[in-house]
Every structure is written in C-alpha cells, then in structure tokens.
Design a protein around this motif. Structure first.
Motif, PDB file in Angstrom:
ATOM      1  N   UNK A 449      -5.293  -2.156  13.683  1.00  0.00           N
ATOM      2  CA  UNK A 449      -4.142  -1.930  13.845  1.00  0.00           C
ATOM      3  C   UNK A 449      -2.455  -2.038  13.704  1.00  0.00           C
ATOM      4  N   UNK A 450      -2.478  -2.424  12.212  1.00  0.00           N
ATOM      5  CA  UNK A 450      -1.340  -2.917  11.992  1.00  0.00           C
ATOM      6  C   UNK A 450      -1.301  -2.082  10.292  1.00  0.00           C
ATOM      7  N   UNK A 451      -2.190  -1.091   9.956  1.00  0.00           N
ATOM      8  CA  UNK A 451      -2.239  -0.444   8.990  1.00  0.00           C
ATOM      9  C   UNK A 451      -1.213   0.171   8.572  1.00  0.00           C
ATOM     10  N   UNK A 452       0.072   0.842   9.419  1.00  0.00           N
ATOM     11  CA  UNK A 452       1.106   1.549   8.944  1.00  0.00           C
ATOM     12  C   UNK A 452       2.022   0.353   8.876  1.00  0.00           C
ATOM     13  N   UNK A 453       2.218  -0.639   9.304  1.00  0.00           N
ATOM     14  CA  UNK A 453       2.865  -2.073   8.649  1.00  0.00           C
ATOM     15  C   UNK A 453       2.620  -2.634   7.270  1.00  0.00           C
ATOM     16  N   UNK A 454       1.268  -2.719   7.274  1.00  0.00           N
ATOM     17  CA  UNK A 454       1.011  -2.778   5.723  1.00  0.00           C
ATOM     18  C   UNK A 454       1.712  -1.942   4.992  1.00  0.00           C
ATOM     19  N   UNK A 455       1.403  -0.446   5.033  1.00  0.00           N
ATOM     20  CA  UNK A 455       1.953   0.344   4.315  1.00  0.00           C
ATOM     21  C   UNK A 455       3.016   0.264   3.538  1.00  0.00           C
ATOM     22  N   UNK A 456       3.748  -0.214   4.697  1.00  0.00           N
ATOM     23  CA  UNK A 456       5.280  -0.565   4.269  1.00  0.00           C
ATOM     24  C   UNK A 456       5.337  -1.803   3.625  1.00  0.00           C
ATOM     25  N   UNK A 457       4.463  -2.463   4.240  1.00  0.00           N
ATOM     26  CA  UNK A 457       4.766  -3.756   2.718  1.00  0.00           C
ATOM     27  C   UNK A 457       4.004  -3.298   1.595  1.00  0.00           C
ATOM     28  N   UNK A 458       3.343  -2.493   1.627  1.00  0.00           N
ATOM     29  CA  UNK A 458       2.944  -1.735  -0.148  1.00  0.00           C
ATOM     30  C   UNK A 458       3.863  -1.434  -0.839  1.00  0.00           C
ATOM     31  N   UNK A 459       4.727  -0.279   0.233  1.00  0.00           N
ATOM     32  CA  UNK A 459       6.262   0.727  -0.758  1.00  0.00           C
ATOM     33  C   UNK A 459       6.781  -0.995  -1.095  1.00  0.00           C
ATOM     34  N   UNK A 460       7.257  -1.988   0.117  1.00  0.00           N
ATOM     35  CA  UNK A 460       8.460  -2.354  -0.837  1.00  0.00           C
ATOM     36  C   UNK A 460       7.808  -3.262  -1.644  1.00  0.00           C
ATOM     37  N   UNK A 461       6.439  -3.564  -1.947  1.00  0.00           N
ATOM     38  CA  UNK A 461       6.677  -4.468  -2.837  1.00  0.00           C
ATOM     39  C   UNK A 461       5.735  -3.205  -4.433  1.00  0.00           C
ATOM     40  N   UNK A 462       6.035  -1.980  -4.445  1.00  0.00           N
ATOM     41  CA  UNK A 462       5.511  -0.881  -5.164  1.00  0.00           C
ATOM     42  C   UNK A 462       7.532  -0.966  -5.880  1.00  0.00           C
ATOM     43  N   UNK A 463       8.014  -1.135  -4.702  1.00  0.00           N
ATOM     44  CA  UNK A 463       9.764  -1.210  -4.772  1.00  0.00           C
ATOM     45  C   UNK A 463      10.079  -2.344  -6.132  1.00  0.00           C
ATOM     46  N   UNK A 464       9.233  -2.977  -6.078  1.00  0.00           N
ATOM     47  CA  UNK A 464       9.466  -3.973  -7.083  1.00  0.00           C
ATOM     48  C   UNK A 464       8.592  -4.571  -8.177  1.00  0.00           C
ATOM     49  N   UNK A 465       7.740  -3.213  -8.584  1.00  0.00           N
ATOM     50  CA  UNK A 465       7.353  -2.756  -9.544  1.00  0.00           C
ATOM     51  C   UNK A 465       5.710  -3.628  -9.667  1.00  0.00           C
ATOM     52  N   UNK A 466       5.465  -3.593  -8.937  1.00  0.00           N
ATOM     53  CA  UNK A 466       3.599  -4.565  -8.499  1.00  0.00           C
ATOM     54  C   UNK A 466       2.930  -3.320  -9.054  1.00  0.00           C
ATOM     55  N   UNK A 467       2.003  -3.775  -8.527  1.00  0.00           N
ATOM     56  CA  UNK A 467       0.323  -2.882  -9.422  1.00  0.00           C
ATOM     57  C   UNK A 467      -0.607  -3.187  -7.608  1.00  0.00           C
ATOM     58  N   UNK A 468      -0.920  -2.754  -7.335  1.00  0.00           N
ATOM     59  CA  UNK A 468      -1.639  -2.294  -6.106  1.00  0.00           C
ATOM     60  C   UNK A 468      -3.207  -1.533  -6.179  1.00  0.00           C
TER      61      UNK A 468
END
Length: 680
Positions: A449-468
């Motif tokens: 149910x919080x999948x959309x919230x997780x995707x936003x967190x991943x987008x922030x991590x990608x902005x910090x040059x993280x790999x997923x």
C-alpha cells in the motif's frame, strides 16, 4: 506400478522406492486414524476426525455450483450429510436409502447441519466389529492404495526377521525397545498405545527408530571420513605463490580469514584428501581464501578448478580472481556452456595440456570432454546447489592415482547441530566476521500500500547517485500467481525514473545479454537493475546500496538473506526494503520478522532450521547424504549425541570383532548400500 521382486513374491512399488522387505518395514506411517470406536453423530464436534455409523435416509445428485452426490445418514442421536464431488454411478447405487454404512472423516458445520467431505466409508451394521488397532496412513502416490501398502507391510514382516544389530549391552544401557517390536508397534499399533505419543514421535517405538536412523548416519559418515583418510592426495607445501598473492592483494586478510586459511593450508600440506567446508556469511570474503588455496596448489605443481552454479557467479569469480592470480603467475581461464564450441575446445585442450593452472566455470567443468593434466584441488562454490554425483564428477577428473583435495564453500551458514549431524564427514572452517569498512544494512518492511511512497524514496536516492536492485519473483505473468513481474516492473520503472537508465536481468536471457547487463550495472551505466533471483548469490557491485524485494512474502528466509547480501558491500549506508503484499501467512510473517530483527547469517540460519527443517535447508546434499526421515534435530538433539557416542565405540579400532559385524548389519538395514555416496 508393481513388479515382482526376488523377495519371496513381495511386489515392489518402484514409484515409492520400495523393492525389498526392509524397504517396506522402513516405510513408516505418516499418521494414524482412530477407527476403534463409533461416535454418535450428535457428539461429533466440528474439526474432529471421527467414525460414525448410520442408515442412509437421503441419496441425491445436486447441481448447486457443481455436480455432487449428497448422502444423508442418521443414527439414534441425529443426522449428518456426506458430500462426494467425484463419484461413480455405482457409488450412488451402493449408498441407497435404507443401507447402513460406517463413515470416517472430518466433521464440518455446514449451513444445514453437520457434514463430511469425501469420507472413507464401507457398508456395515451393528454386528460389524470395529478394528482393535489404530489404522496407519502411509506416504503414497497415484495408483498405490493404503490397502495395498498395509498388505505389503504385513507380508514384509513375514519375510524379514530384522534382528537387533545393536549389541545387547548398548540396548540395555540406552533402555531401547528391540527394533522388530518397535517397527511392529508403529505399523500395527496395539489397542493401548497413545495416539498422541505416536503423532508426536515420543512413543518408545519411535525413540528406537529415530536412534537407529541417527546411528546409521553417524556410522556411515564416520566410516566415510576414515576411508578418505586411507586414500592419498598430493601434498602441497609451496608457500611462495601464496606469499606473492598476499602481497598483490589490495587489502589485508581479516583475523577470521586468516584462521580459515590456516586450517585449509594445513590440510593441503597433508597427503590425505582434504574434504573441507568453508562457510561464511554473504560478503565475508570466502573467495580470497579460495584464491589462496588455488595459489598453493598451482605453486606446488598442480591444477585447480572452481565450479559455481550459475554463469553470472562463475564470471564474477573469474573477473575477481584473474588479476589476483596473474600477479602470482597463475594462468586462469573460464569455461561455461554458453561459450562458442571453438572457444570451449581451445580451453579444454589447454587444460588437458597443463597450460591452464586454474579453470573457473559452471557445470561445463564436469562434461566428459574436460580432462585435467594434474588436477590437485577442486573448489565448489554454493555447494548445496550441486548434487553429490556432480561433485564426484569434478573430483574424478584427475588422471593420476591421487585424489584431488576438495574445498566446498557456502554463504548459507549451517547451524552447529546440523553441521555435527550432517557434516560429520567434513572439516568445517567458518569466517565469522565481515571485512572492515562494511556498513550495517538497514532492513525495512514496507506494505504494498506504500509502494508509491517507496518509489519517491528511490527517486531521491537516484538523485544522490545511488544504485538500486529491484528484485521480482517471476519473469512473466503467471495464470496462477498474481505477482508483479520483472518485465512489467522494468517497463514501469523505466517510465517512472526516466531519464535514469533502468536495466533488466533474468534467467531467460542468454549468457551474453546477462554479462553485458551486469557489466553495465557494475560500471554505473545502469542505475537501476530489475532482476529475478539470478542475482541471489555471488553478484558483487560495491556501489549498489539499495535492495528492493518485490513480493518478499513469496521468498524463503535464506533466499531473502542472500539477496540482502548483494548490498552493504561498500562504505555507503545500504538499505534493504522487503515489499510485501497482505494478507501474510503466519510463516511469511515470521520470515519477514526474522529479517527485520537480525542481519547475522548464523542467527538467520538457526531460525531457518526451526522453520524449514534440515532436509529442505540442505538442498541438493540430500541426494547423497542419507537425510533423516524420522529424526528432528531440534527435538532429538540428545538422541543424536548418544548416537555419535555409540558410533565412536562401535568403530573404535580396539573394539571386539563382533562390533564390525554389528555395524555392517545396521548399515544394511538402514541405508542399503547408499552410504557409498558419502565419499563425496
């Protein structure tokens, strides 16, 4: 289904592995049904398995929802409906109104009263005697009935005496039942036996059977170890290549790695085949210890082989080992099924000519065309993924009379009780600490149910040059499992994270595509990698710091821990998100709780053993080591300790000659020749 066997006319049942009278006597009941009494219908409680008797007062075929036969019976206290979804016309005639029948099954509370679904029944009247014993229910397969199995077991008792192989002094000191009496009690329980004790396997008959099974295993494993110690292997005393490798490494060994290497090095110097399991948590540095063993072998004039279960893992090993080994003069090559035939032929010829010192590869290493000039060491990574016959095939590549040393590696830590029982034929080295600089992995449980919230967190991590990593359980949609698939997820994430490059990796891609994708992710060209569990073991991308497991409730505990171990390999704080879809089963909830509570692989393994049992946990090893069918290591640890003590006394070199005969007879009864595989 059945063929005549040479055992006095007893008919074998090959589908169940039953060929001899001993096989049938070892084929013990799964459970028992109590048909020794008749319960009044009014007293039968929902959820209980009972036997009732009554006269048929209604017999009709209903078409509500689906076709079924409804048979209503009554006794002096009430009525009950029997439902049959699969039935024959002859059954309907047999269960005619006015007929008295006896039915056994689970009572349910239906909309219109009590009912049984597909009960076992037979025609009976008040004069029909009830059985005096509990009714055994055996493991079976299609085409083999319980009636056939019960008859075969009775015949087996007439053909097999099953004398007590255990010397009388041992049996008395341990207060054990005679084995034949124990087997008869389990196959044909007397009236006074406790059903609960049988089901919980605490009855004295079960104690004897479990002890005998544990004793057979300990005897066979101890014999295998002693037989191996009588064989010869090349002594490897070189230290120069090892020193050159240690000097070439860009890091120093941890104390745990040094301890593991010391035990392995001592084994390699002996002229007795090493049979050692190197276990350590994900990321603990087992590969460098294996590299030291290979360097020692090559420096002593021998070849080494490293076999991994997947091409991705084999290539990872090859790419990691090649620069290290090159620095100390070791020639490395790799061999997998996906290479062109011309390239495979070139590698095979070089190996046979002794021009390659270390060969890394997959199952391709055990193909008949592969022959080594002087194979002195075999290394098998993720050993539980290979069957015993496969490991034997690699060991048997040696052309000389000397057996190569064998080092097996596993990132699935084995609990102590399991190691003592199942790996008594092995020496075990443990790397129990991670290299310095590793940051602890944070594990989070997130509902879908919080999948959309997780995707936003991943987008922030990608902005910090993280790999997923984003792991999915299926490649394409299944008609039976409504899961988020890797292909769908890849399409979705490409759109959501654009212009960030998103790749996909799964088992249906060819080897070149997999290699290209992994190289792009390792090099940073891909920032998100959607994958199936092909990345479960061995994949090493230190800069990847996020692991998301979609439908985490569908994965096993060890598998989740392995996936989590793909991150946390660098200095960046790493996160593992277990994305689950409610409702959760009790088992799935417990798995996720364990992963949330601990990152300690040994604690995860201990809890995994409690949840799954040893047979499933050890995987392919069960094709070789006689797995325990009856014993439970959590429940029967004390019996296992006694079995080890008795095995040591029976096999003591100074023991009476009669003990050797007792050992042979006991192994024949319980293993029937399968102990030969233990030399793997």
């Amino acid at each position: 289904m059945a063929v005549k066997s040479p055992s006095g006319g007893l008919r074998a049942i090959p589908k169940l592995g039953l060929h001899t009278p001993i096989d049938f006597l070892r084929h013990l009941p799964l459970r028992y049904e109590d048909e020794t009494s008749i319960t009044l219908i009014a007293e039968a409680r929902s959820g209980e398995q009972v036997q009732v008797q009554g006269r048929v007062i209604r017999n009709e075929v209903s078409y509500r929802g689906r076709r079924m036969l409804l048979v209503e019976i009554e006794d002096a206290s009430g009525s009950l409906v029997l439902r049959f979804f699969n039935f024959y016309g002859s059954q309907q005639k047999q269960l005619a109104v006015g007929v008295s029948i006896r039915a056994f099954g689970e009572v349910r509370g239906g909309m219109l009263g009590k009912e049984m679904m597909h009960p076992r029944y037979r025609l009976a009247d008040d004069a029909t005697a009830v059985p005096e014993r509990l009714t055994p229910v055996y493991p079976t397969t299609a085409g083999v009935s319980q009636v056939q199995l019960r008859a075969a077991v009775r015949q087996a008792f007439a053909l097999e005496a099953w004398p007590d192989a255990l010397p009388e002094a041992f049996r008395k000191s341990l207060d054990l039942m005679p084995p034949r009496a124990a087997l008869q009690r389990l196959h044909q329980p007397p009236p006074e036996v406790s059903l609960a004790a049988l089901q919980e396997r605490t009855d004295p008959a079960w104690v004897r059977v479990i002890f005998d099974e544990l004793l057979a295993q300990q005897l066979s494993l101890t014999q295998a170890r002693r037989q191996r110690n009588s064989l010869r292997a090349p002594g490897m005393g070189d230290k120069q290549a090892v020193v050159r490798l240690l000097n070439a490494l860009p890091f120093a060994l941890t104390e745990a790695q040094q301890r593991a290497w010391a035990g392995i090095h001592a084994d390699l110097q002996r002229a007795v085949p090493m049979n050692r399991l190197l276990q350590g948590d994900v990321g603990s540095g087992k590969t460098v210890v294996a590299a030291l063993a290979a360097a020692c072998a090559v420096g002593s004039g021998w070849q080494a082989a490293l076999m991994a279960p997947t091409e991705i893992l084999a290539e990872q090993h090859w790419r990691k080992l090649e620069p290290w080994m090159k620095a100390c003069g070791v020639r490395v090559a790799w061999l997998t099924g996906s290479l062109k035939e011309s390239e495979k032929k070139r590698v095979r010829e070089a190996v046979a000519a002794g021009e390659i010192d270390l060969l890394v590869g997959t199952h391709a290493l055990i193909e008949s065309k592969v022959q080594f000039a002087r194979l002195g060491l075999t290394i098998v990574d993720e050993q539980h993924r290979f069957g015993v016959s496969q490991r034997l095939s690699l060991r048997d590549k040696q052309e000389t009379s000397l057996l190569p040393h064998q080092l097996m590696m596993s990132a699935t830590p084995i609990p102590r009780s399991l190691a003592m029982t199942y790996f008594a034929d092995l020496d075990v080295s443990v790397i129990d600490a991670l290299p310095p600089g590793r940051t602890p992995i944070v594990t989070r449980l997130v509902s879908a149910g919080r999948r959309d919230e997780l995707i936003e967190r991943v987008r922030d991590a990608l902005a910090q040059e993280r790999q997923v990593y984003w792991v999915c359980p299926l490649v394409e949609e299944s008609e039976t499992l409504d899961l988020q698939t890797a292909i769908d997820t890849h399409i979705e994430l490409q759109a959501l994270f654009s212009p960030v490059p998103v790749g996909i990796l799964h088992g249906r891609m060819n080897a070149a595509e997999k290699q290209q994708t992994m190289a792009a992710f390792a090099g940073g060209a891909l920032r998100v990698l959607v994958a199936t569990t092909v990345i479960e073991v061995g994949v090493d991308v230190p800069q990847a710091s996020w692991m998301i497991v979609e439908h985490a409730e569908r994965f096993g505990l060890a598998q989740l821990h392995q996936l989590r171990g793909r991150v946390g390999r660098g200095s960046t704080q790493s996160l593992c998100v277990l994305l689950y879809y409610p409702p959760l089963s009790a088992v799935a909830r417990e798995r996720l709780r364990v992963l949330h509570e601990t990152t300690d692989g040994f604690e995860v393994a201990r809890r995994d053993l409690q949840m799954r049992g040893p047979g499933e946990m050890l995987g392919a090893r069960q094709s070789g080591v006689p797995m325990l069918r009856y014993a439970d290591l959590e429940r029967d640890l004390e019996l296992a300790d006694r079995a080890r003590e008795v095995a040591a006394q029976l096999l003591d070199p100074g023991a009476p000659a009669a003990y050797a005969q007792a050992v042979e007879q006991h192994l024949r009864q319980w293993l029937g020749g399968r102990e030969a595989f233990l030399q793997a």
